[in-house]
Design an enzyme around this catalytic site. Sequence first.
Site, mmCIF file in Angstrom:
data_model
loop_
_atom_site.group_PDB
_atom_site.id
_atom_site.type_symbol
_atom_site.label_atom_id
_atom_site.label_comp_id
_atom_site.label_asym_id
_atom_site.label_seq_id
_atom_site.Cartn_x
_atom_site.Cartn_y
_atom_site.Cartn_z
ATOM 1 N N LYS A 24 0.844 -1.201 0.000
ATOM 2 C CA LYS A 24 0.000 0.000 0.000
ATOM 3 C C LYS A 24 0.883 1.256 0.000
ATOM 4 O O LYS A 24 2.104 1.169 0.190
ATOM 5 C CB LYS A 24 -0.913 -0.013 1.223
ATOM 6 N N ARG A 79 -9.881 0.329 15.258
ATOM 7 C CA ARG A 79 -9.959 1.054 13.965
ATOM 8 C C ARG A 79 -11.185 0.584 13.194
ATOM 9 O O ARG A 79 -12.236 1.230 13.264
ATOM 10 C CB ARG A 79 -8.636 0.826 13.204
ATOM 11 N N HIS A 117 -5.783 -7.164 13.462
ATOM 12 C CA HIS A 117 -4.555 -6.369 13.330
ATOM 13 C C HIS A 117 -4.119 -5.918 14.724
ATOM 14 O O HIS A 117 -4.958 -5.487 15.526
ATOM 15 C CB HIS A 117 -4.814 -5.155 12.433
ATOM 16 N N ARG A 157 1.071 -10.740 7.049
ATOM 17 C CA ARG A 157 0.929 -9.550 6.220
ATOM 18 C C ARG A 157 2.198 -8.717 6.427
ATOM 19 O O ARG A 157 2.330 -7.986 7.402
ATOM 20 C CB ARG A 157 -0.311 -8.768 6.617
ATOM 21 N N TYR A 198 15.194 31.224 2.967
ATOM 22 C CA TYR A 198 14.093 32.082 3.440
ATOM 23 C C TYR A 198 14.248 32.358 4.924
ATOM 24 O O TYR A 198 14.627 31.480 5.703
ATOM 25 C CB TYR A 198 12.743 31.388 3.188
ATOM 26 N N CYS A 228 13.602 24.589 1.312
ATOM 27 C CA CYS A 228 12.678 25.260 0.375
ATOM 28 C C CYS A 228 11.803 24.200 -0.297
ATOM 29 O O CYS A 228 11.986 23.017 -0.068
ATOM 30 C CB CYS A 228 13.476 26.022 -0.677
ATOM 31 N N ASP A 259 11.837 23.271 -3.333
ATOM 32 C CA ASP A 259 12.540 22.466 -4.338
ATOM 33 C C ASP A 259 14.047 22.372 -4.115
ATOM 34 O O ASP A 259 14.737 21.695 -4.872
ATOM 35 C CB ASP A 259 12.302 23.070 -5.724
#
Length: 392
Positions: free
Chosen positions: A39, A138, A168, A224, A271, A318, A320
């Site tokens: 997942k 859950r 679980h 699992r 920044y 930042c 990027d």
Amino acid sequence: MKPYCRDTWVEVDLDAIRANVQAFRRHIPASAGIMAVVKADGYGHGAFHVGREALDSGADSLAVAMLDEAIVLRKAGITAPILVLGYTPPDSVVAASRWEVELTAYHADWMTEANRLLQEASAKPVGIHIKVDTGMGRIGVRAKDELFAVVEALENSPMLRWAGIFTHFATADEPDVTLVCEQHERFQSCLRALRETGRRLPRVHCSNTAAAIAFPEWGYDTIRLGIGLYGLYPSAYMKQQARVQLVPALSLKTRIAHVKRMTEAPYTTSYGATYTAQPGEQIATLPIGYADGFSRLLSNRGSVLVEGCRAPVVGRVCMDQIMVRIDHGTARVGDEVVLYGKQGDDEISLDEVADWLGTINYEVACMLDHRIPRVYLRGGKVVDVYHSLTRQ
Ligand SMILES: Cc1ncc(COP(=O)(O)O)cc1O
């Protein structure tokens, strides 16, 4: 020509995925299968490539969180059984039938509605795993009368096939085994109650990575396997115990985009000018930022590896780009930098990054955005590249 145009990439070592599957294969009973949990796009590693490698290495099925993730794998050519571990709205059950994906359910009226929709669509039956909530709090049935109501609704639904029953654990990765043992006993009590009615149970499963490590005898019909598949331990305690030897599969790498010596004012970086360099400091700029999943919380906190030495992040991360201070040697544009993984004699593990961020290794891996291409290695050589941003 490489199919991406940036100097930042995730490296996934498929040999490590194979080694981790085989390590659990040796650790759990032969009667237990391995369901590779892929997942969140394989915990950020790439669900298709990791899922395929896991199946080639001894896993017999896959698990995802939601139906869309399963359909992507089917369209990519995965034919092994796939289980959706989370909730699926009844109006998606026809799609599950179309793509032959098994679902998790735990409401009697869900069974009735799903059965009706499948009949209306003249669809093929769908495999259902019943979720039992033994203490995770859950999703899942909690009381026995609720469990029997759900089982009976399923048995009265000709378009649904009872394919599994599972629970679980909430604390299997912790040294205190009180709750995990209570949960397991509750699960066993549910199984006993069902068997006492003469029912034959379908696939029974309860263990995540932590329980598979700590209680291999609870393997039932399958484990699992999530975080352990990627060579990461569920907790510091389990890493310290190291009852199963795991090999981390993921590295995050980039190349220096700019380097300068701070020989004149202003000596600040990024920044907010939150870092002030000393005269003469060597500052390198790297083409990765928080939009890639390199968290802004690593501003003035994280480090990377340059020439095998640690270079601290200086100034704010930042969107990027980031800046790092290089205290050893003379850096050049194009030099390779390791943000997560090994370089020389040092390693920055996802666990260490998680500590810097006050989170867990799962989140650090899952945060890695699709903007970063994934490069797959086998025997140290590139065997495939996938860049979901450019879909190639
Ligand atoms: C129901 C369920 N089952 C299994 C997993 C995998 O857990 P690990 O990554 O800790 O192995 C997750 C999950 O939500």
